[in-house]
Design a protein around this motif. Structure first.
Motif, short mmCIF file in Angstrom:
data_model
loop_
_atom_site.label_atom_id
_atom_site.label_comp_id
_atom_site.label_asym_id
_atom_site.label_seq_id
_atom_site.Cartn_x
_atom_site.Cartn_y
_atom_site.Cartn_z
N GLY A 177 0.78 -7.13 -5.76
CA GLY A 177 -0.42 -6.59 -5.14
C GLY A 177 0.01 -5.70 -4.02
O GLY A 177 -0.71 -4.63 -3.73
N LEU A 178 1.23 -5.90 -3.25
CA LEU A 178 1.53 -5.11 -2.18
C LEU A 178 2.20 -3.67 -2.92
O LEU A 178 1.57 -2.78 -2.57
CB LEU A 178 2.93 -5.73 -1.88
CG LEU A 178 3.51 -5.26 -0.64
CD1 LEU A 178 2.62 -5.21 0.57
CD2 LEU A 178 4.68 -5.93 0.01
N ARG A 227 -0.79 -0.81 -4.10
CA ARG A 227 -1.53 -0.12 -3.20
C ARG A 227 -1.29 1.49 -3.61
O ARG A 227 -0.14 1.98 -3.93
CB ARG A 227 -1.33 -0.15 -1.71
CG ARG A 227 0.13 -0.23 -1.34
CD ARG A 227 0.30 -0.65 0.31
NE ARG A 227 -0.04 -1.92 0.50
CZ ARG A 227 -0.76 -2.32 1.30
NH1 ARG A 227 -1.60 -1.41 2.11
NH2 ARG A 227 -1.08 -3.66 1.55
N SER A 228 -2.03 2.49 -2.85
CA SER A 228 -2.12 3.90 -3.03
C SER A 228 -1.31 4.43 -2.27
O SER A 228 -0.61 5.76 -2.28
CB SER A 228 -3.33 4.67 -3.05
OG SER A 228 -3.96 4.24 -1.98
N SER A 229 -0.91 4.00 -1.16
CA SER A 229 -0.04 4.65 -0.11
C SER A 229 0.88 3.47 0.78
O SER A 229 0.57 2.30 0.69
CB SER A 229 -0.77 5.27 1.07
OG SER A 229 -1.73 4.13 1.94
N ASP A 275 2.21 2.85 4.05
CA ASP A 275 2.00 2.96 5.36
C ASP A 275 2.57 1.87 6.13
O ASP A 275 3.19 1.08 5.50
CB ASP A 275 0.23 3.17 5.67
CG ASP A 275 -0.56 2.25 4.96
OD1 ASP A 275 0.12 1.30 4.68
OD2 ASP A 275 -1.74 2.26 4.98
N GLU A 288 1.00 -0.55 7.60
CA GLU A 288 0.61 -1.99 7.06
C GLU A 288 1.39 -2.33 5.70
O GLU A 288 1.70 -3.53 5.48
CB GLU A 288 -0.92 -1.73 6.43
CG GLU A 288 -1.46 -3.09 6.31
CD GLU A 288 -2.96 -2.73 5.83
OE1 GLU A 288 -3.72 -3.57 5.27
OE2 GLU A 288 -3.67 -1.96 6.03
N PHE A 289 1.64 -1.45 4.78
CA PHE A 289 2.58 -2.10 3.77
C PHE A 289 3.85 -2.47 4.39
O PHE A 289 4.24 -3.46 3.67
CB PHE A 289 2.88 -0.81 2.84
CG PHE A 289 3.92 -0.91 1.95
CD1 PHE A 289 3.84 -1.49 0.82
CD2 PHE A 289 5.26 -0.40 2.14
CE1 PHE A 289 4.77 -1.81 -0.04
CE2 PHE A 289 6.47 -0.64 1.19
CZ PHE A 289 6.07 -1.32 0.14
N GLU A 338 3.57 -5.97 5.67
CA GLU A 338 3.10 -7.04 4.58
C GLU A 338 4.41 -7.20 3.94
O GLU A 338 4.92 -8.51 3.73
CB GLU A 338 2.02 -6.52 3.85
CG GLU A 338 1.00 -6.77 4.37
CD GLU A 338 -0.29 -6.49 3.29
OE1 GLU A 338 -0.11 -6.86 2.01
OE2 GLU A 338 -1.38 -5.77 3.71
N PRO A 354 4.55 3.71 -7.01
CA PRO A 354 4.84 2.27 -6.64
C PRO A 354 6.34 2.16 -7.23
O PRO A 354 7.02 1.24 -6.70
CB PRO A 354 3.64 1.52 -7.25
CG PRO A 354 2.51 2.22 -7.16
CD PRO A 354 3.22 3.70 -7.41
#
Length: 310
Positions: free
Chosen positions: A24-25, A28-30, A32, A34-35, A38, A72
């Motif tokens: 799931g990590l 994502r499309s960016s 940032d 937050e990535f 996590e 990704p």
């Protein structure tokens, strides 16, 4: 089942547990802040450790920026490469010396699978046509000597033992000298797994090293520390204590198949700068395997992300 299949199967709990969040990590499309936050949670949760996790995520940020990675799979491949920078890319085997016998001193606290690991190593070397001798130096733990005797019988190997409570150094001295006189190829030396305090443990292990070297100059050729993967950061703490007493040349990590926190391998390699040489990925005799960093890293991630190049 091949070595890769065994390691991959052994990492199932880690892969489907915390590391399973990677899927799931990386969907994502960016990439940032937050990535990265996590990702830190995932790595720390997998027992990679705070210090090593911060090092990895800082390096990943820098490399992603340098390479202008957007896809990704690109970012995943960079992460895999960083993990391999820590682990190394080559299998680092237990070294057999040109001088016979090779003396392998095996350390570890009670309950980590130390005696079982010795038995499995004896079985491996016997199958390779080597003459093996076991030295029952864990004279403190009840039934340790008997347990090693059983393994010696299974591996059709010699064993040197004294009575319970005997001086461990005396047992190992006799074991090494017997191996020399009998023309053994490998001596696997069991050691005490529990003494009253850290200072006692340190002094006992220092003495053991001195006595083994007295019996055979240049020995021990390997000092193998057995750690239980399911104990996570506690295993790393144990490793630091043992490394002070008897500088270790390699780690055997048992019960890797029994934990969802298989990232401890990375923490050990990074913080101790000592290679993981063997991993236990099951109960069977054949399930003690040489550690292959590339296969381990591939085995950490979910199926959809194992195809990239590292």
């Amino acid at each position: 089942m091949g070595i890769f299949s065994r390691i991959k199967e052994g990492l199932k709990k880690t892969r489907s547990g915390i590391m399973g969040r990677m899927e799931g990590l990386f969907a994502r499309s960016s990439f940032d802040d937050e990535f990265y936050e996590e990702l830190e949670e995932v790595l720390i949760g997998a027992d990679v450790g705070v210090e090593t996790t911060m090092q990895i995520t800082d390096s990943l940020r820098e490399k992603v920026r340098e390479e202008k990675a957007r896809e990704p799979q690109q970012v995943m491949d960079i992460l895999k490469g960083l993990l391999l920078d820590i682990l190394g890319r080559d299998v680092v085997p237990l070294e057999l010396s040109e001088q016979k016998p090779t003396v392998i001193l095996v350390l570890g606290v009670n309950g980590v699978g130390k005696t079982t690991t010795i038995g499995k190593l004896a079985h491996r070397y016997k199958n390779e046509g080597k003459k093996v001798l076991l030295a029952a130096g864990d004279t403190f733990r009840a039934a340790a000597i008997e347990q090693l005797e059983i393994w010696a019988g299974r591996a059709q190997s010699d064993i040197i033992k004294h009575q319970q409570g005997s001086d461990p150094s005396a047992v190992l001295f006799d074991g090494v000298t017997a191996a020399v006189s009998r023309g053994s190829d490998v001596v696997l030396c069991d050691t005490a797994g529990r003494l009253h305090n850290k200072a006692n443990l340190m002094e006992e292990l220092k003495k053991v090293r001195r006595v083994v070297e007295k019996a055979l100059p240049g020995a021990p050729h390997e000092v193998l520390l057995v750690l239980d993967a399911t104990t996570g950061q506690n295993a790393l703490a144990q490793a630091k204590v043992f490394n002070e007493a008897a500088p270790i040349t390699g780690v055997a990590l048992t019960k890797l198949d029994g934990t969802a926190k298989g990232g401890i391998v990375i923490a050990i390699a990074n913080e101790l700068k000592v290679p993981v040489k063997m991993v236990g990925v099951g109960e069977g005799v054949e399930d003690l395997q040489p550690f292959d960093p590339i296969e381990y890293v591939d085995g950490l991630f979910t199926e959809s992300h194992t195809g990239g190049q590292v």
